[in-house]
Design an enzyme around this catalytic site. Structure first.
Site, PDB file in Angstrom:
ATOM      1  N   HIS A 100       0.808  -1.221   0.000  1.00 16.80           N
ATOM      2  CA  HIS A 100       0.000   0.000   0.000  1.00 16.80           C
ATOM      3  C   HIS A 100       0.840   1.269   0.000  1.00 16.80           C
ATOM      4  O   HIS A 100       0.303   2.353  -0.201  1.00 16.80           O
ATOM      5  CB  HIS A 100      -0.934   0.008   1.220  1.00 16.80           C
ATOM      6  N   CYS A 146      -0.855 -20.706  22.106  1.00 11.94           N
ATOM      7  CA  CYS A 146      -1.500 -20.772  23.417  1.00 11.94           C
ATOM      8  C   CYS A 146      -2.139 -22.150  23.575  1.00 11.94           C
ATOM      9  O   CYS A 146      -2.676 -22.715  22.628  1.00 11.94           O
ATOM     10  CB  CYS A 146      -2.558 -19.682  23.506  1.00 11.94           C
ATOM     11  N   TYR A 201      -3.145 -25.153  32.837  1.00 10.57           N
ATOM     12  CA  TYR A 201      -2.335 -25.640  31.716  1.00 10.57           C
ATOM     13  C   TYR A 201      -1.952 -27.117  31.856  1.00 10.57           C
ATOM     14  O   TYR A 201      -0.794 -27.495  31.741  1.00 10.57           O
ATOM     15  CB  TYR A 201      -1.091 -24.763  31.524  1.00 10.57           C
TER      16      TYR A 201
END
Lengths: 545, 545
Positions: free
Chosen positions: B142, B263, B400
């Site tokens: 751009h 993640c 986790y």
């Protein structure tokens, strides 16, 4: 444990046999009372071992039987028995045909003992129609006087004298020199010999007995003289070595590793049910665990002057002494990093479960590459070569690779896929067996789980309803060092099963330490060679009414 | 590439706009002829780049538009424009409401350009209702004069002068010091800030722009003065170090690693559709790839006197400068072996894609642990401690971790599962998007694939029929070193789609170098925290008639 169920007063699945040979033995305090006949000392020593192995009820039942057998022997004169050939014995393999076995030169009809066998009916049936000795050799519990006494109750004949001779091998047969094998193995191919243990024996022990360890031979078993045997070690940048077996034993520290080996084709039968594949139709037994002993490949490579971390990608190529008719040896390679890593635990192994390597497993020396597909654990090693390229062998280049389900023999491009090294997470149910009719009550499900690359098994989920709901199995064995969890994990689940439950679809799936899981179904991982078959294992059973 | 389809004379999915602003530009040899107006030099330089990025047809179309725009500018006097607030602009986010964007202080209605946008209608719509600059900053294409000229054709207004001011942060808000973020991010949680890039931008580039890299903050972003910052390194058997950023830069060689971070909760949205889970509702964008630069943790540990291979299992614990209201910092740990291995490539990183770490990504220093779940890549590092135990942090001990689908919040025992380290094999479709109406003809499917532990992606299979049949995708990018394949693999598939095909269920599944595969369905891997969501990714689209 049918016997235990009988003792506990529950319904027996077979009609109660009439006394004396057909009575359902009942354990009683009397059989443990002082004043037992001679031989009680033997039983006294054996009892704790038996109790541990089989549960106390079984020991009590054994004791009672033993006492009755002794009485019977004292009362009756030695009878004359009819003579049978091994072939005649071999026709009696199931209860409808009667179950016959041999021990030494004696023939026994153990049909009525099958359901009383403390180790389970399925186990004794493995020996049906043949000799007991190979199975008893695997299970020390049988090496006690009362077991033979018990057996003699069932004697029905003797082997014909001419049965001692073993048939001579056919002249010119390249497989004529293959070693004798355990009759319990399920043979997928006789020449070359490929066989697996019966699934019901597979997860009975953490270490698979050498005699039952799956055998995956690509070629005839070479006959190797351990005295003159030499291993050649070579490659650019190193010294060329020629090592005798004695030098391998004495110059390098002996290193022991407990590792599971699995054939890339294990559970291929599941895949061929989806669509035919090319390959031996392995069930769930092309896997086994042994304590391997030998020199570390790392030590030998460093001794030969190779470095810890060469620049670029190097490989260690193995060549076997087994060769095809053109003289081309079996060969395979592994990444150099795996070979030289102190945590890689790669062995040049000369021992398997404390014994010299059996001939079928690579005598006198094989590669053991923990965490890596069986095909790279080259047997009857003759050469170890460090190389900038993978092994040029057919088995490295054009076999033992994975492809998408859409690839067929017209479109397959073997150069497009990497050679299988580490295997994906795997598990299977060894008990109950498909098609079994299980009693209502507490159902025991057992099996194994393993993953490649030293990734330990952290969980096994079991479903009794085809995967709609899950329970977590109890994992046996000690925790293995993370990243070096080379051995399988045996697991077990007890779950209540209601009468009238009808059909159960038992499913297992394992999770490894990288939280990789098994795929749900076989078709999406189907491949033309039928390798890497690690979808959920499913076993359908019916619950007895 | 709708524009290209139009150029090739195929049916346009939107009505052809009337000239001059609404004409469908046609590429012609004339626009490449000599004698172009001033500015052609710029186009000459840009053309190869554009051609590479967008295809030649798009460049020709751009050139043609540019020429017409220049003519229009010469002909008309500068008009006066109405003034709008940002809020007013923000109401114009889709073609039915008109699509407005801002650039500087100017407001543009680009509704009629949306379907002509060479990068795709979906991409330009990301900026709808807001500023173009953050998106143009990501796509250098751009930054050329003709793009601005083209834009000016669509000007409809100007921003009110008071729109320059940025609202002041609320007093006492612990998140008041958080940095500004890219407006293109999809925010899952504002405080703490958790956001992912739009899926359609995710796999556009191998390296994810820093501004679009998913942000997973557990706490407010700490404000760190790089001049006074110190990292503490300590543990039994080592020297205690306190290192400034300058010392980390100058005393240790700079090491660069291209690694994907993911993640544990990426694709949690798929899991919460099966059954609700606790956690942020990540779509497929909680993953990204960057070139990280910093000191090797190995070098720092050896410098501090820690050994290469300590006896027993050790860990390296990380603590962040981000802390909760009670002062407890974010923390996590990794196995010592991973930290110290020369092949582990663990960094104390101060650079991300050639720039200083952005504040949201750990300025001035973070752990980058290739192949390992994002949660262990601790940001804003204040302390590195060698320890015989894992980090005592809540996020290591009680978060986790993976559990079976049958475990709920009443029965969960966090000590029963290992902390997630290496992640399992993963893949997702970034194009087309769910619910898209795709034209018949050649369908392009794009996405990413990745696996933990340095296991490269060896194959991606794509199905257009929900998994009944499969095709093999083309993998982009260079081959990575086996065992150190830390970065994702972008992939693409072109497949013919017939008019009248109706609904397609597009599915992808990846295979890693250990031949691990993704599970077919979500329910059997469902877990109460919604982590490790790596079932086949499925995208339903309809084929336009």
């Amino acid at each position: 444990m049918l016997l235990l169920r009988a003792v506990a007063g529950r319904r027996l699945p077979v009609p109660l046999p009439p006394p004396p040979r057909r009575s359902c033995p009942r354990a009683g305090a009397a059989s443990l009372a002082p004043g037992s006949p001679p031989g009680a000392g033997g039983r006294g020593r054996a009892a704790p071992v038996l109790a541990a192995l089989l549960g106390l009820g079984a020991v009590l039942a054994y004791g009672e039987r033993r006492r009755r057998a002794a009485q019977a022997t004292q009362a009756a004169p030695a009878p004359r028995y009819p003579l049978y050939t091994r072939e005649e014995v071999g026709r009696h393999r199931s209860p409808p045909d009667r179950v016959w076995v041999t021990h030494g030169t004696e023939v026994f009809d153990v049909t009525d003992f099958v359901e009383l066998h403390p180790g389970g009916a399925d186990k004794i049936l493995l020996a049906a129609g043949g000799a007991l000795e190979p199975f008893w050799a695997l299970y020390a519990v049988h090496h006690q006087p009362h077991v033979l006494e018990l057996l003699r109750e069932y004697k029905v004949g003797e082997l014909s004298p001419e049965e001692a001779a073993v048939p001579a091998p056919a002249a010119g047969d390249p497989f004529a020199g293959d070693p004798p094998r355990h009759p319990g193995l399920r043979v997928n191919s006789q020449k070359p010999f490929n066989a697996e243990p019966p699934p019901e024996l597979l997860a009975e022990r953490f270490l698979t007995p050498n005699e039952l360890f799956f055998t995956r031979n690509h070629l005839p078993v070479p006959a190797v003289d351990a005295e003159t045997y030499r291993l050649r070690v070579e490659g650019p940048g190193g010294r060329e070595l020629s090592l005798s077996l004695e030098e391998l034993r004495s110059r390098f520290p002996k290193h022991e590793v407990t590792a599971t080996l699995q054939c890339a084709g294990n559970r291929r039968a599941d895949m061929s049910r989806v669509r035919p594949v090319k390959g031996l139709d392995w069930d769930i037994g092309a896997i086994g665990t042994a304590r391997w002993g030998g020199a570390r490949l790392r030590d030998v490579l460093l001794h030969a002057g190779f470095g810890e971390r060469p620049e670029g990608e190097w490989h260690v190529c193995f060549e076997g002494l087994d060769a095809d008719v053109g003289g081309a040896p079996y060969g395979a390679s592994i990444p150099y990093g795996k070979a030289v890593s102190p945590e890689g635990d790669v062995l040049l192994a000369y021992e398997m479960n404390g014994a010299a390597l059996p001939r079928d497993h690579g005598f006198p020396l094989r590669a053991v590459v923990p965490g890596v597909v069986g095909a790279r654990n080259v047997k009857w090693l003759r050469r170890v070569a460090v190389s900038p390229a993978e092994s040029p062998s057919h088995w490295q280049q054009s076999d033992y690779k994975g492809f998408a389900p859409c690839v067929d023999w017209d479109t397959v491009d073997y150069s497009a896929a990497p050679a299988i090294q580490e295997l994906p997470v795997q598990s299977a149910i060894t008990q109950p067996r498909p098609g079994a009719a299980v009693p209502p009550g507490e159902l025991t499900v057992k099996g194994y789980a393993w993953s490649g690359g030293g990734r330990g098994v952290v969980r096994v989920d079991v479903s009794l309803d085809g995967g709609r709901s899950w329970r977590v199995a109890r994992l046996a064995g000690e925790r293995q060092e993370p990243g070096r969890a080379w051995a399988w994990t045996l697991w077990e689940l007890q779950a209540p099963v209601a009468a009238g439950a009808g059909e159960l679809e038992i499913v297992c799936k394992a999770v490894d330490s990288s939280y990789n899981v098994q795929p749900d179904t076989v078709a999406p991982i189907w491949n033309l060679r039928g390798v890497l078959s690690n979808a959920w294992h499913r076993v359908r059973v019916s619950v007895r009414p």
